[in-house]
Structures are given as structure tokens and as C-alpha cells.
Design a protein around this motif. Structure first.
Motif, PDB file in Angstrom:
ATOM      1  N   SER A 175       0.672  -1.284   0.054  1.00 19.78           N
ATOM      2  CA  SER A 175       0.089  -0.066  -0.203  1.00 19.78           C
ATOM      3  C   SER A 175       0.765   1.341   0.114  1.00 19.78           C
ATOM      4  O   SER A 175       0.506   2.340  -0.159  1.00 19.78           O
ATOM      5  N   LEU A 176       2.197   0.866  -0.026  1.00 20.90           N
ATOM      6  CA  LEU A 176       3.117   2.181  -0.003  1.00 20.90           C
ATOM      7  C   LEU A 176       3.878   2.042  -1.353  1.00 20.90           C
ATOM      8  O   LEU A 176       4.029   3.014  -2.154  1.00 20.90           O
ATOM      9  N   ILE A 177       4.404   0.852  -1.529  1.00 20.43           N
ATOM     10  CA  ILE A 177       5.157   0.568  -2.924  1.00 20.43           C
ATOM     11  C   ILE A 177       4.415   0.722  -4.108  1.00 20.43           C
ATOM     12  O   ILE A 177       4.790   1.418  -5.044  1.00 20.43           O
ATOM     13  N   VAL A 178       3.113   0.213  -4.150  1.00 13.67           N
ATOM     14  CA  VAL A 178       2.412   0.395  -5.255  1.00 13.67           C
ATOM     15  C   VAL A 178       1.935   1.877  -5.776  1.00 13.67           C
ATOM     16  O   VAL A 178       2.434   2.512  -6.748  1.00 13.67           O
ATOM     17  N   PRO A 179       1.771   2.748  -4.598  1.00 16.87           N
ATOM     18  CA  PRO A 179       1.166   4.306  -5.028  1.00 16.87           C
ATOM     19  C   PRO A 179       2.822   5.036  -5.155  1.00 16.87           C
ATOM     20  O   PRO A 179       2.624   5.879  -6.117  1.00 16.87           O
ATOM     21  N   GLY A 180       3.700   4.379  -4.800  1.00 18.82           N
ATOM     22  CA  GLY A 180       4.897   5.107  -4.866  1.00 18.82           C
ATOM     23  C   GLY A 180       5.364   4.846  -6.142  1.00 18.82           C
ATOM     24  O   GLY A 180       5.966   5.821  -7.131  1.00 18.82           O
ATOM     25  N   LEU A 240       3.393   4.249  -9.093  1.00 15.30           N
ATOM     26  CA  LEU A 240       2.537   4.783  -9.669  1.00 15.30           C
ATOM     27  C   LEU A 240       2.915   6.305  -9.805  1.00 15.30           C
ATOM     28  O   LEU A 240       3.005   7.029 -10.692  1.00 15.30           O
ATOM     29  N   LYS A 241       3.114   6.953  -8.760  1.00 15.43           N
ATOM     30  CA  LYS A 241       3.441   8.351  -8.429  1.00 15.43           C
ATOM     31  C   LYS A 241       4.739   8.519  -9.440  1.00 15.43           C
ATOM     32  O   LYS A 241       5.059   9.788 -10.004  1.00 15.43           O
ATOM     33  N   THR A 242       5.664   7.600  -9.485  1.00 21.20           N
ATOM     34  CA  THR A 242       7.015   7.863 -10.064  1.00 21.20           C
ATOM     35  C   THR A 242       6.928   8.082 -11.634  1.00 21.20           C
ATOM     36  O   THR A 242       7.545   8.724 -12.257  1.00 21.20           O
ATOM     37  N   HIS A 243       5.816   7.250 -12.076  1.00 17.61           N
ATOM     38  CA  HIS A 243       5.722   7.206 -13.442  1.00 17.61           C
ATOM     39  C   HIS A 243       4.630   8.011 -14.113  1.00 17.61           C
ATOM     40  O   HIS A 243       4.403   8.150 -15.196  1.00 17.61           O
ATOM     41  N   GLU A 246      14.841   2.587  -6.957  1.00 20.84           N
ATOM     42  CA  GLU A 246      15.356   3.628  -7.568  1.00 20.84           C
ATOM     43  C   GLU A 246      15.214   4.699  -6.686  1.00 20.84           C
ATOM     44  O   GLU A 246      14.271   4.828  -5.826  1.00 20.84           O
ATOM     45  N   PRO A 247      16.114   5.789  -6.777  1.00 19.77           N
ATOM     46  CA  PRO A 247      16.124   6.969  -5.876  1.00 19.77           C
ATOM     47  C   PRO A 247      14.846   7.893  -6.090  1.00 19.77           C
ATOM     48  O   PRO A 247      14.226   8.354  -5.382  1.00 19.77           O
ATOM     49  N   ALA A 300       9.398   9.218  -3.865  1.00 28.37           N
ATOM     50  CA  ALA A 300       7.867   9.242  -3.963  1.00 28.37           C
ATOM     51  C   ALA A 300       7.459   8.430  -2.870  1.00 28.37           C
ATOM     52  O   ALA A 300       6.311   8.936  -2.074  1.00 28.37           O
ATOM     53  N   PHE A 301       8.323   7.704  -2.215  1.00 25.38           N
ATOM     54  CA  PHE A 301       7.970   7.114  -0.997  1.00 25.38           C
ATOM     55  C   PHE A 301       7.933   7.953   0.009  1.00 25.38           C
ATOM     56  O   PHE A 301       6.998   8.107   0.949  1.00 25.38           O
ATOM     57  N   ALA A 302       9.014   9.016   0.186  1.00 24.31           N
ATOM     58  CA  ALA A 302       9.106   9.832   1.247  1.00 24.31           C
ATOM     59  C   ALA A 302       7.843  10.919   1.336  1.00 24.31           C
ATOM     60  O   ALA A 302       7.351  11.287   2.092  1.00 24.31           O
TER      61      ALA A 302
END
Length: 287
Positions: free
Chosen positions: A64-69, A71-74, A156-157, A162-164
């Protein structure tokens, strides 16, 4: 309860769930009994099995953090971006709920119904035992996976950034605001649990809808939010004091109130006369 009574309880729950699946609109009492008997089974589970299931849920909810992160990156920046990235929040809940892993907020309703049905010190102790084991397992799992996300080098950085950014919202509010957000989150997750026995094959859609709304409204969930908060702690962007006071305590209290008071107790109230009538007919079962 004697050992030879357990198969009867499981058989009764199976029959009720079968009934639920065959009724287009099952009444509140049928739903109550399906959830209550499920909660009774959870209260009787071995502590080690509960802990391992809860730890696994703490790991799984990191999606629930990884997938939104990811998506946000791309995705490009825009007012609509949060609508899409919030959908990714549902992935962790889908894995946990459909995988039958122990999630603390689900347990704000399922074991509470047996307690309301049998208001004894022994049942209260069982509920507190379950809550403690599941919460500790969930939090240790979230700490472990947050540390891996932050320091394993798997992401990746740009994804770490995005996670942060996503995680910052978990500790960005004061105690009172976080508590209110957590009340709404606990209410919505508990409603989801209440609906599930009657949804059949639509269960994944209900899970996605309710948890997407939790994320879209930036509400506070004690387990999913712990992944985010621990991520900030292990990367040095927040302290353990920030986690404990600004997130954990208000969110835990709010989720408990939203799940137990607004869903378990109120929904029990509408079927309480039928429950008492059934108990009088059947007689109180030996514990």
C-alpha cells in the motif's frame, strides 16, 4: 468450551456463510452471526499462529506504499494523479484480506461481537490477548519491511523520493486531527468487514473501493500508516517520538473507536433483541 464443541461451531459458521451466499439481501442478524462465529474462531487460535499471520500482514501491507510510490514515479504531476495513485493503496489490503492474514483494524469488529454476545472477563481477556498479539505482529512486520524498502537498494532514488513524499502525510498533522482521521478510517474498514460476508465474488471490489476511499481522503490507518511512518524513521526524516505521538497513539485510539463503537456496537444494537432471544431459546452454552 470443550474440544468436541469446536467442530459444531465451525459447521454452524459454514452453514451461515452458505446461507449468506444464497440470499440476495441477508438480514443484519445473519451477517452478525457469520462475523461473530468467525471472531470466536479467531479468539481460540494459537498465539504463535496469530503472531505469524499478523507479521505476514505487516509485510504485505507495504504494497500500500510501494504500489502508489511506483505509480507516482511514472505519472505526470496533476490534480488527477492522486486519484490514480490512491488506487494502488488497495493492493496491500487485497493481499492481506483475501489471504486471510491478521490485520489489527479487521479485529476491531470480529472479536468484539463475541465479547458483546458473552460479556465476561474471560472473553474480554481473549479479545485483549488477540489485539495485543496482532498489533505487535503487524507493527514488527511494518518495521521490518520499511527498513528493507529504505536500505535494500531494491528501489531507485526516484521511487525512494516518491515513498518519502507519500509517507510525510502520516506524521504531518497534530494529535487531534490524526485521531479524527483515524476514526473515519477505522469506521470505513470495519464497515468493509461487515459487508464482506454478503458480497461473495464482489469482495475484491468492495475491498478496493473502501480502501481507495481511505487513501483518497488521506485518512489514518494504524498498520498501513506504520509502514510510511517507519520509512521516515529509518531514513532519518522523523524520530520515534514523532511516530509514537504524532501517528501511533492517535491513530490506534481512533481506529479502535471507529471500528468498535461506530460499527461493532451500533450494528450489534440493531440485532441485540434477536441475539438475546436466541440465547434464551438455546440456553447459555458452556465455555
Amino acid at each position: 468450551m470443550p474440544q468436541n464443541d469446536k467442530p459444531d461451531a465451525k459447521a454452524r459458521r459454514h452453514e451461515i456463510l452458505k446461507t449468506v451466499s444464497q440470499i440476495a439481501r441477508p438480514d443484519a442478524y445473519v451477517l452478525h452471526e457469520a462475523i461473530r462465529l468467525g471472531g470466536d474462531e479467531e479468539l481460540r487460535r494459537h498465539g504463535g499462529a496469530l503472531f505469524l499471520s499478523a507479521f505476514a500482514a505487516g509485510l504485505s501491507i507495504a504494497l500500500s506504499l510501494i504500489v502508489p510510490g511506483v505509480l507516482k514515479t511514472h505519472l505526470p504531476e496533476g490534480d488527477w494523479t492522486k486519484i490514480i495513485t490512491s488506487m494502488g493503496y488497495s493492493v496491500g489490503f487485497l493481499v492481506v484480506v483475501l489471504g486471510r492474514q491478521q490485520l489489527f483494524t479487521e479485529n476491531t469488529i470480529t472479536p468484539v461481537l463475541p465479547l458483546l454476545h458473552d460479556r465476561s472477563v474471560k472473553t474480554l481477556w481473549r479479545v485483549l490477548r488477540l489485539w495485543t498479539i496482532v498489533l505487535v505482529g503487524n507493527l514488527l512486520g511494518t518495521l521490518a519491511i520499511a527498513t528493507l524498502i529504505a536500505h535494500s537498494g531494491a528501489f531507485e532514488p526516484s521511487m525512494q523520493k516518491a515513498f518519502a513524499e507519500i509517507s510525510h502525510d502520516a506524521i504531518a498533522h497534530d494529535f487531534g486531527a490524526t485521531f479524527v482521521k483515524a476514526v473515519f478510517a477505522g469506521w470505513m474498514i470495519a464497515l468493509m468487514v461487515w459487508f464482506l460476508p454478503a458480497t461473495g465474488s464482489a469482495a475484491p471490489f468492495i475491498i478496493m473501493l473502501m480502501t481507495w476511499l481511505v487513501s483518497l481522503c488521506s485518512l489514518a490507518h494504524v498498520v498501513a500508516g506504520s509502514v510510511e511512518s517507519f520509512y521516515l524513521v529509518v531514513t532519518g526524516a522523523a524520530t520515534l517520538a514523532d511516530y509514537g505521538w504524532r501517528f501511533l497513539l492517535p491513530t490506534l485510539l481512533g481506529n479502535l473507536f471507529g471500528g468498535t463503537a461506530l460499527v461493532a456496537v451500533l450494528n450489534y444494537g440493531q440485532v441485540a433483541p434477536e441475539v438475546e432471544e436466541t440465547r434464551e431459546v438455546e440456553g447459555k452454552r458452556p465455555d
